[in-house]
Design a protein around this motif. Structure first.
Motif, PDB file in Angstrom:
ATOM      1  N   MET A   1       1.408   7.445  -2.257  1.00 37.04           N
ATOM      2  CA  MET A   1       2.176   7.288  -3.494  1.00 37.04           C
ATOM      3  C   MET A   1       3.645   7.076  -3.159  1.00 37.04           C
ATOM      4  O   MET A   1       4.189   7.723  -2.263  1.00 37.04           O
ATOM      5  CB  MET A   1       2.028   8.535  -4.375  1.00 37.04           C
ATOM      6  CG  MET A   1       2.813   8.455  -5.687  1.00 37.04           C
ATOM      7  SD  MET A   1       2.762   9.993  -6.639  1.00 37.04           S
ATOM      8  CE  MET A   1       3.828  11.046  -5.667  1.00 37.04           C
ATOM      9  N   PHE A  24       0.974   3.434  -6.737  1.00 36.21           N
ATOM     10  CA  PHE A  24      -0.159   3.755  -5.884  1.00 36.21           C
ATOM     11  C   PHE A  24      -0.710   2.437  -5.336  1.00 36.21           C
ATOM     12  O   PHE A  24      -1.167   1.590  -6.108  1.00 36.21           O
ATOM     13  CB  PHE A  24      -1.241   4.505  -6.669  1.00 36.21           C
ATOM     14  CG  PHE A  24      -0.769   5.828  -7.231  1.00 36.21           C
ATOM     15  CD1 PHE A  24      -0.916   6.996  -6.509  1.00 36.21           C
ATOM     16  CD2 PHE A  24      -0.167   5.887  -8.487  1.00 36.21           C
ATOM     17  CE1 PHE A  24      -0.487   8.214  -7.027  1.00 36.21           C
ATOM     18  CE2 PHE A  24       0.278   7.089  -9.012  1.00 36.21           C
ATOM     19  CZ  PHE A  24       0.117   8.261  -8.277  1.00 36.21           C
ATOM     20  N   LYS A  25      -0.665   2.272  -4.028  1.00 38.18           N
ATOM     21  CA  LYS A  25      -1.046   1.016  -3.395  1.00 38.18           C
ATOM     22  C   LYS A  25      -2.546   0.964  -3.179  1.00 38.18           C
ATOM     23  O   LYS A  25      -3.145   1.876  -2.609  1.00 38.18           O
ATOM     24  CB  LYS A  25      -0.324   0.871  -2.051  1.00 38.18           C
ATOM     25  CG  LYS A  25      -0.591  -0.434  -1.328  1.00 38.18           C
ATOM     26  CD  LYS A  25      -0.019  -1.619  -2.096  1.00 38.18           C
ATOM     27  CE  LYS A  25      -0.202  -2.920  -1.318  1.00 38.18           C
ATOM     28  NZ  LYS A  25       0.279  -4.087  -2.096  1.00 38.18           N
ATOM     29  N   SER A  27      -6.143  -0.535  -1.618  1.00 40.25           N
ATOM     30  CA  SER A  27      -6.564  -0.937  -0.269  1.00 40.25           C
ATOM     31  C   SER A  27      -7.432  -2.187  -0.250  1.00 40.25           C
ATOM     32  O   SER A  27      -7.781  -2.681   0.822  1.00 40.25           O
ATOM     33  CB  SER A  27      -7.336   0.212   0.391  1.00 40.25           C
ATOM     34  OG  SER A  27      -8.505   0.530  -0.370  1.00 40.25           O
ATOM     35  N   CYS A  55      -1.838  11.436 -12.774  1.00 37.78           N
ATOM     36  CA  CYS A  55      -1.124  11.285 -11.505  1.00 37.78           C
ATOM     37  C   CYS A  55      -1.606  12.299 -10.472  1.00 37.78           C
ATOM     38  O   CYS A  55      -1.648  11.996  -9.270  1.00 37.78           O
ATOM     39  CB  CYS A  55       0.379  11.415 -11.724  1.00 37.78           C
ATOM     40  SG  CYS A  55       1.161   9.911 -12.372  1.00 37.78           S
ATOM     41  N   LEU A  58      -4.695  10.792  -9.130  1.00 32.09           N
ATOM     42  CA  LEU A  58      -4.390   9.622  -8.315  1.00 32.09           C
ATOM     43  C   LEU A  58      -3.792  10.022  -6.968  1.00 32.09           C
ATOM     44  O   LEU A  58      -4.059   9.366  -5.953  1.00 32.09           O
ATOM     45  CB  LEU A  58      -3.435   8.703  -9.074  1.00 32.09           C
ATOM     46  CG  LEU A  58      -4.016   7.998 -10.299  1.00 32.09           C
ATOM     47  CD1 LEU A  58      -2.932   7.219 -11.032  1.00 32.09           C
ATOM     48  CD2 LEU A  58      -5.171   7.077  -9.911  1.00 32.09           C
ATOM     49  N   GLN A  59      -3.009  11.080  -6.945  1.00 31.64           N
ATOM     50  CA  GLN A  59      -2.462  11.551  -5.671  1.00 31.64           C
ATOM     51  C   GLN A  59      -3.585  12.008  -4.744  1.00 31.64           C
ATOM     52  O   GLN A  59      -3.564  11.731  -3.539  1.00 31.64           O
ATOM     53  CB  GLN A  59      -1.462  12.674  -5.921  1.00 31.64           C
ATOM     54  CG  GLN A  59      -0.168  12.201  -6.558  1.00 31.64           C
ATOM     55  CD  GLN A  59       0.724  13.349  -7.001  1.00 31.64           C
ATOM     56  OE1 GLN A  59       0.739  14.409  -6.398  1.00 31.64           O
ATOM     57  NE2 GLN A  59       1.471  13.140  -8.079  1.00 31.64           N
ATOM     58  N   ASP A  62      -5.327   8.906  -3.579  1.00 30.63           N
ATOM     59  CA  ASP A  62      -4.494   8.214  -2.603  1.00 30.63           C
ATOM     60  C   ASP A  62      -4.655   8.850  -1.225  1.00 30.63           C
ATOM     61  O   ASP A  62      -4.802   8.151  -0.208  1.00 30.63           O
ATOM     62  CB  ASP A  62      -3.035   8.273  -3.058  1.00 30.63           C
ATOM     63  CG  ASP A  62      -2.133   7.314  -2.309  1.00 30.63           C
ATOM     64  OD1 ASP A  62      -2.642   6.299  -1.796  1.00 30.63           O
ATOM     65  OD2 ASP A  62      -0.926   7.585  -2.225  1.00 30.63           O
ATOM     66  N   ILE A  67      -8.242   4.582  -3.665  1.00 33.17           N
ATOM     67  CA  ILE A  67      -7.573   3.688  -4.619  1.00 33.17           C
ATOM     68  C   ILE A  67      -7.705   2.272  -4.095  1.00 33.17           C
ATOM     69  O   ILE A  67      -7.215   1.931  -3.014  1.00 33.17           O
ATOM     70  CB  ILE A  67      -6.100   4.068  -4.821  1.00 33.17           C
ATOM     71  CG1 ILE A  67      -5.990   5.449  -5.485  1.00 33.17           C
ATOM     72  CG2 ILE A  67      -5.386   3.018  -5.670  1.00 33.17           C
ATOM     73  CD1 ILE A  67      -4.576   5.906  -5.736  1.00 33.17           C
ATOM     74  N   ASP A  70      -3.869  -1.845  -7.011  1.00 34.13           N
ATOM     75  CA  ASP A  70      -2.517  -1.312  -7.227  1.00 34.13           C
ATOM     76  C   ASP A  70      -2.399  -0.707  -8.624  1.00 34.13           C
ATOM     77  O   ASP A  70      -2.840  -1.311  -9.616  1.00 34.13           O
ATOM     78  CB  ASP A  70      -1.481  -2.417  -7.075  1.00 34.13           C
ATOM     79  CG  ASP A  70      -1.362  -2.920  -5.649  1.00 34.13           C
ATOM     80  OD1 ASP A  70      -1.984  -2.324  -4.756  1.00 34.13           O
ATOM     81  OD2 ASP A  70      -0.641  -3.925  -5.440  1.00 34.13           O
ATOM     82  N   VAL A 247     -10.389   2.335  -8.870  1.00 32.92           N
ATOM     83  CA  VAL A 247     -10.585   3.504  -8.011  1.00 32.92           C
ATOM     84  C   VAL A 247     -12.078   3.586  -7.682  1.00 32.92           C
ATOM     85  O   VAL A 247     -12.921   3.085  -8.428  1.00 32.92           O
ATOM     86  CB  VAL A 247     -10.101   4.811  -8.676  1.00 32.92           C
ATOM     87  CG1 VAL A 247      -8.610   4.749  -8.967  1.00 32.92           C
ATOM     88  CG2 VAL A 247     -10.888   5.101  -9.946  1.00 32.92           C
TER      89      VAL A 247
END
Length: 353
Positions: A1, A24-25, A27, A55, A58-59, A62, A67, A70, A247
């Motif tokens: 993140m 959040f990038k 892959s 979030c 998502l963390q 990540d 993830i 993007d 995701v």
């Protein structure tokens, strides 16, 4: 993140606003990109609470490498409105300087002109600079969610007809009670995004998308800010991200959306014929028949003829209701989603200012 910050300089000396943006990038190249914002109307906070819990998920994702696409998240999109208080109350919806709705007057451009949004920003007032930077970020994504809420309301969304029925997965994921199919004829944030896609080739209008989505999500009412509710909504949005392949979560399951999907022409806007004290006889979530008593307005307390009854013009589902009990002439009281077009008619665009 990664967390970046947009600084919006004020229009008077010594004032600036800071806007955190969470990135959040993904892959997996080629996976849809999504942009999610909340509290563009600064006093509408259920979306901010939802994104707080999202979030956190998502963390964790990540850190676990799950993830795929993007994701850009702006939990509080309007620091300008959040700082505008009058006599102890936040306005939030309208800029106090111009009385312009913070969710109107977004630039209507072709996607090919996206970069022009952030050129020469010093020519614009602070609220317009904020708007241009928000929509510039959103137009870098394929899916755009603008999280709002109503006054007292069911869970529903405004979805441009160009994205329907593909967007029914979002309605199912968030367990929406209704969808209002909009015509894309306003300058609100989500419709300005879809305008840019529709007119990717200037002068040629594209009318349907299966790979894009821009939507306003109405997360019930302003007072519906509770931890369990926000966590549940965050789980719903997570299911949508999984369903769209953004995701990775093989356990996320979606049911079908079974609520009504009503064009805006089928929405009965129930308005007060005169000012007074409103006594509601029906509430959100109830289905009414034509002629049912919806509300009584006490216009002249104590007088024999001092009240007015308001009846349903046709059958439908009560989607929203105001929380105020003192109303002015022509003030909105309810929205009813109906099967037939309203006899009142409406202009293209939004239902309310």
């Amino acid at each position: 993140m990664d967390i970046t910050e947009i600084v919006v300089e004020g229009d008077t000396p010594g004032i600036s606003w800071r806007l955190p943006v969470f990135h959040f990038k993904g892959s997996a190249p080629g996976t849809p990109k999504i942009y999610i914002q909340a509290a563009l109307h600064a006093n509408e906070l259920p979306g901010t609470a939802l994104l707080h819990f999202l979030c956190q998920k998502l963390q964790q994702a990540d850190a676990g490498g799950t993830i795929l696409g993007d994701i850009t998240v702006v939990p509080q999109a309007n620091p300008i409105g959040a700082g505008q208080w009058l006599f102890g109350g936040m306005e939030g919806r309208f800029d106090l300087g111009t009385r312009t709705n913070f969710n109107r007057d977004f630039p209507l451009i072709s996607i090919r002109d996206r970069d022009s949004l952030v050129e020469g920003l010093d020519r614009y007032r602070a609220p317009d600079r904020l708007k241009r930077q928000l929509i510039h970020m959103a137009l870098g994504a394929d899916l755009v969610l603008d999280l709002h809420c109503d006054d007292e309301a069911l869970q529903y969304a405004y979805i441009d007809e160009a994205f329907w029925p593909e967007a029914s997965d979002l309605a199912a994921a968030l367990d929406m009670d209704a969808v209002l199919l909009s015509d894309g004829e306003s300058s609100a944030f989500e419709e300005a995004v879809s305008f840019a896609w529709k007119y990717a080739v200037p002068g040629e209008k594209r009318t349907h998308f299966s790979d894009k989505l821009s939507v306003t999500v109405e997360l019930r009412g302003q007072r519906d800010v509770y931890p369990d509710m926000a966590r549940s909504d965050a789980e719903g949005l997570w299911r949508f991200l999984a369903a769209r392949g953004i995701v990775l979560d093989d356990t996320a399951q979606l049911s079908e959306f079974t609520g009504p999907a009503a064009p805006l022409d089928n929405i009965e806007m129930i308005r007060a014929p005169q000012s007074g004290i409103v006594l509601f006889h029906r509430t959100i979530g109830e289905r009414v028949a034509a002629g049912d008593l919806l509300a009584t307005i006490i216009t002249r307390p104590g007088m024999a003829d001092g009240s007015i009854d308001i009846h349903a013009p046709q059958a439908g589902l009560i989607v929203t209701r105001i929380s105020d009990r003192l109303v002015h002439r022509r003030g909105d009281l309810m929205k009813i989603a109906s099967d037939k077009p309203s006899a009142a008619g409406r202009k293209p665009g939004t239902l309310e200012d």
